[in-house]
Design a protein around this motif. Sequence first.
Motif, PDB file in Angstrom:
ATOM      1  N   SER A 198       0.788  -1.244   0.000  1.00 12.75           N
ATOM      2  CA  SER A 198       0.000   0.000   0.000  1.00 12.75           C
ATOM      3  C   SER A 198       0.815   1.287   0.000  1.00 12.75           C
ATOM      4  N   THR A 199       2.013   1.278   0.587  1.00  7.70           N
ATOM      5  CA  THR A 199       2.772   2.530   0.663  1.00  7.70           C
ATOM      6  C   THR A 199       4.238   2.245   0.969  1.00  7.70           C
ATOM      7  N   VAL A 200       5.128   3.043   0.402  1.00 10.10           N
ATOM      8  CA  VAL A 200       6.548   2.893   0.662  1.00 10.10           C
ATOM      9  C   VAL A 200       6.882   3.225   2.112  1.00 10.10           C
ATOM     10  N   THR A 201       6.037   4.011   2.769  1.00 10.34           N
ATOM     11  CA  THR A 201       6.269   4.344   4.179  1.00 10.34           C
ATOM     12  C   THR A 201       6.190   3.106   5.057  1.00 10.34           C
TER      13      THR A 201
ATOM     14  N   GLU B  90      -7.165   1.294  -5.221  1.00 16.45           N
ATOM     15  CA  GLU B  90      -5.725   1.364  -5.009  1.00 16.45           C
ATOM     16  C   GLU B  90      -4.988   0.828  -6.232  1.00 16.45           C
ATOM     17  N   GLY B  91      -3.980   1.564  -6.686  1.00 16.13           N
ATOM     18  CA  GLY B  91      -3.108   1.062  -7.739  1.00 16.13           C
ATOM     19  C   GLY B  91      -3.509   1.390  -9.157  1.00 16.13           C
ATOM     20  N   LYS B  92      -4.581   2.149  -9.356  1.00 18.10           N
ATOM     21  CA  LYS B  92      -4.980   2.513 -10.713  1.00 18.10           C
ATOM     22  C   LYS B  92      -4.052   3.598 -11.246  1.00 18.10           C
ATOM     23  N   VAL B  93      -3.562   3.421 -12.480  1.00 16.25           N
ATOM     24  CA  VAL B  93      -2.631   4.376 -13.071  1.00 16.25           C
ATOM     25  C   VAL B  93      -3.392   5.620 -13.538  1.00 16.25           C
ATOM     26  N   LEU B  94      -2.958   6.787 -13.057  1.00 11.59           N
ATOM     27  CA  LEU B  94      -3.605   8.060 -13.379  1.00 11.59           C
ATOM     28  C   LEU B  94      -2.599   8.988 -14.064  1.00 11.59           C
ATOM     29  N   ASN B  95      -3.088   9.854 -14.947  1.00 12.72           N
ATOM     30  CA  ASN B  95      -2.264  10.873 -15.594  1.00 12.72           C
ATOM     31  C   ASN B  95      -2.480  12.215 -14.903  1.00 12.72           C
ATOM     32  N   GLN B  96      -1.416  12.776 -14.348  1.00 15.64           N
ATOM     33  CA  GLN B  96      -1.512  14.042 -13.635  1.00 15.64           C
ATOM     34  C   GLN B  96      -1.210  15.185 -14.603  1.00 15.64           C
ATOM     35  N   GLU B  97      -2.241  15.700 -15.263  1.00 17.33           N
ATOM     36  CA  GLU B  97      -2.041  16.759 -16.254  1.00 17.33           C
ATOM     37  C   GLU B  97      -1.956  18.137 -15.602  1.00 17.33           C
ATOM     38  N   GLU B  98      -2.653  18.322 -14.482  1.00 18.79           N
ATOM     39  CA  GLU B  98      -2.657  19.620 -13.789  1.00 18.79           C
ATOM     40  C   GLU B  98      -1.640  19.611 -12.653  1.00 18.79           C
ATOM     41  N   ASP B  99      -1.601  20.735 -11.904  1.00 18.68           N
ATOM     42  CA  ASP B  99      -0.748  20.799 -10.719  1.00 18.68           C
ATOM     43  C   ASP B  99      -1.099  19.669  -9.757  1.00 18.68           C
ATOM     44  N   ASP B 100      -0.087  19.159  -9.067  1.00 18.19           N
ATOM     45  CA  ASP B 100      -0.265  18.051  -8.129  1.00 18.19           C
ATOM     46  C   ASP B 100      -0.690  18.601  -6.763  1.00 18.19           C
ATOM     47  N   PRO B 101      -1.913  18.260  -6.275  1.00 21.01           N
ATOM     48  CA  PRO B 101      -2.366  18.785  -4.984  1.00 21.01           C
ATOM     49  C   PRO B 101      -1.992  17.893  -3.802  1.00 21.01           C
ATOM     50  N   ASN B 102      -1.398  16.709  -4.078  1.00 24.63           N
ATOM     51  CA  ASN B 102      -1.201  15.707  -3.031  1.00 24.63           C
ATOM     52  C   ASN B 102       0.197  15.699  -2.441  1.00 24.63           C
ATOM     53  N   HIS B 103       1.082  16.573  -2.945  1.00 22.65           N
ATOM     54  CA  HIS B 103       2.460  16.545  -2.481  1.00 22.65           C
ATOM     55  C   HIS B 103       2.981  17.955  -2.222  1.00 22.65           C
ATOM     56  N   PHE B 104       4.196  18.042  -1.687  1.00 26.32           N
ATOM     57  CA  PHE B 104       4.742  19.326  -1.248  1.00 26.32           C
ATOM     58  C   PHE B 104       4.988  20.288  -2.395  1.00 26.32           C
ATOM     59  N   SER B 105       5.050  19.777  -3.623  1.00 26.29           N
ATOM     60  CA  SER B 105       5.272  20.637  -4.784  1.00 26.29           C
ATOM     61  C   SER B 105       4.211  20.355  -5.843  1.00 26.29           C
ATOM     62  N   PRO B 106       3.640  21.406  -6.461  1.00 25.31           N
ATOM     63  CA  PRO B 106       2.665  21.184  -7.533  1.00 25.31           C
ATOM     64  C   PRO B 106       3.292  20.512  -8.750  1.00 25.31           C
TER      65      PRO B 106
END
Length: 723
Positions: free
Chosen positions: A341-344, A375-391
Amino acid sequence: MKEPQKNIKSLTDQYFRLKSNVANLNSLLEQSRVTEQKLVVKLKNREAKIEFLENEIKRSTVLKDNRDKMVEAISGQLKEACSALNGLQEIFSAKERRGIAFFNAKKKLNAISGDVNRLSAILSVNALSSVSYNQVPEKIVLKQEQYVPVSSNGVQEKQYLCDFFDIEGGAKEMKIEVPQTEWEALQRGVLRDYGEAFMQYCFGGKIRLLARKHMIREINKTNLFLGRLKAQVSNRKCIIVGNGPSLNQHDFRLMRGNFMIGSNYIFMNREKMGYYPDLITASNFLVVEQRLKEFLDVPVPKIFPFYMYNLVGSHDNVYYVNLNHISEFSENIGLWASTRSTVTFFNLQLAYYLGFAETFLIGVDNTYTQSTKAEGKVLNQEEDDPNHFSPEYFKGLKWQSADPDNMAMVYTFAKKFFDKAGRKVSNAGIGGALEVFPRLDYKKALQNKGKKLEILETPNVKRVIVSINPDLQSFFGHYYQLDLKMADLLSKQGDGFVVLANKSVDLELNAKFPFMLPLFSEHSYVLGIRKIEEGDVERLFIKELKQGIAFVKETFPDAQSYEFYMYCGAYPHLRAISEVLDSENQKETVRGGCRFHVHVFYPAFESAFDRSSKQQAEEYFNRKDFDQNLLLYAGTKEFRSHMKGKHGVDLRYLPCSSTTFTDEELQFNDKGGFSRVTVFKLFCFVHSLENYGTSSIFRRYGFSSIPPWELVDCRLPLSCSFW
C-alpha cells in the motif's frame, strides 16, 4: 392415471426442464467468461499496439521537427552566401569591367577580395550548431507471442497471449492480462520454466525475472551496508519523511543531525530542506522509471526493490532489498520486506531493522485528491499536483492511486511490532489525517544540533558461507529452517550467504528466501542412501557442485574465503567432494580460501535402506592423501568413537539433534529469546566454521564463555536473545 400421479409426473418433468435450463445457462455463462477473458487479452494487446503506434507517431514528429530545423538553418546560411555572391556579380558585371581603368584597378580588386572573404566566412560557419534537437524516442520492438507453461510431467498447460520485451540476462518481461483465478497457476508455470536461473517478481500484470547471480550479490552487498549503518545510527533518532503538502509547514533546520529516511521524489525538496535525507527509498516502478536519472544523480544512498534491478542496474550508492506486497511486517529486511500500500510501510520496517528506539513521521498526511477510490490505478496528472509538497511533483507524469484506509491498516501492523519491542513511533507532523500513531510537537521532540551523518563506503563481502542442500525445494524442505535461521544471522553479521538448493522451488520460498540458487537435479538421498546404480547420479552431483562453486566465485569475486557446509553427507558425497577438490581443471576455481564442512551421515540408518557402506567407508578413509580442505563432523559421540575405532578417523564433534527445527524449538521464551535448543544448534554451526571469532560472538549474546561442546545437553541461558 390418477390425479396425484399426474401432478408428480408434471412436477418431475418441470424439474428436469428447469435443470436442463440451468445447465444451459451455466454453459452460456462459462462461454461468456471465456469470451470476456479473450476480449480482455485482445484489449490489452490492442492497447500495446496503440502505444506502439503512438510511439511511432512521436518518432516521426520529432524526426520531422529536427529535419525542418536543419533545413531552416542551412537555408539562412545559403541566403547570406547568395547575397555575397550577388555583390561579386555586380563587381564583375560588363559595365564595371568597362569602367575599370588602370589607376582604380587596385581599389576594385580590394572590393572583390573583401566580398570573397565575407563569402568564405559565411561558408565556414556550422549552420547546424545553433539547432536544438529533440531527443528521438527509442524504437519499441513489439513482439506478440504465446507463452505456454509446461507442467512437471511434460503436459502443456493453458496458453496465454503476451507482449514480450527482452530484458537483461536473456529473461523476459511479460505484459499479460489473465483472470485472478489463473494468476497463481501462471506464476508457478513461469517459476518452473525460469526459476533455475532467475528470481521471479510478479506485480501490476507483469512478470519480471531477475538473474539470481545479480540478486544474491546485491542482497549481500545491501546487508553489509545496513550492518555498518546500524552501528553508526545507534544513538540517533529516526525521522521518516513523507511527501505530503504539510511538509512545507516544517522547519528542517531544527531536525538536522537526526537520521532521516525519505522516499520517492523527496530530492525535489532539497532547496527548502537545506539538505538531502540520509537515505532515499522507492518501491513504485513508475516513480523510479519516470525520473531515473534524477534519482541516480542524488549523492545519497538509495534503496530499491529487486524488481527494479533490470531498470536501474548496479551502482555504488544503490542498494536492493527483496520486496513483496504481502500484508506482513518483516523484522529482518535482509531476507525480505513488504511495501504493501505505501513505501512508508517499508520505511517503518527499515527503521525497525536499524534498531531505532524512537521513530518520528513528518509529512505523512494520508490524504489524497484523486478520481478513484481504488488502489493502484494508473492516473495521468495533467494539472498541478495537490497531493504533495510541490505542484510539480507528479505534474505531467503518471502515478498510481492510493487507498488511505489500506495505508492506515499497514501502519497498524507496524505499530504492533514497535510496541511489542518497546520502541516508540510518533506522528510529529503538522496536520494530515494520520491518527494511528500518537502525535508530538516536532520542534520539541526533534530539535538537534548534531552534525549530519557521513555514511561510510561499503566494503566488499570478504567471507562467503555456502549451504549445500540438494533437498531444499519447498517451504518445508529438508532443514529449511536451519538455512533460514543461518541466513537471518549471517545477513546481520556482514557475511555472504548462498544456498545451493534443489531445482524445484515454490512460490512461498521464492518470495521470502532470496539466497538460494536452484541447482541440484536430485535429492541427497538419491546419491547418499538408496541402493541404486549411482555412477550417473554421482557424476551429475559433481557436475552441478562445480557449477555452484563457479557461481559463488563469480558472484563474490573479491571474497577472501568460501566455506561450504553440508548437513547429512553420505560417503558418496564425500567421494564426490574430494574429486571436485582434486580435479585438475578445478584447482584454480576451488582452492585458495575454499573449504568444505560435511556433517557425516550416521551409517546405522542405512540398514533401513538395505545398503551397507562398509566397503565405501574403507575405500574412502584409507586414502593417504586425505584433503585438508575437507573437514568432517559427527553428530553423536557414539558415531565419533565408531569412526575412530573402525577407520582411525577422528571426526570433529558437532552435535545436532535433528535436521529441522520443530515448532516447539522455534518458539520464543518468556524473555524474548529463542529456545535453548535453537540457539545451541545455530551456534554449533557457527562454531564449526573456524576463525569466526566465536568467543566474541558468544559474549555479545550473553554467554560468559564458549559452551562446552562435548555436552549434548548444554545449559544455555534461556534469557539469551539472538538479535
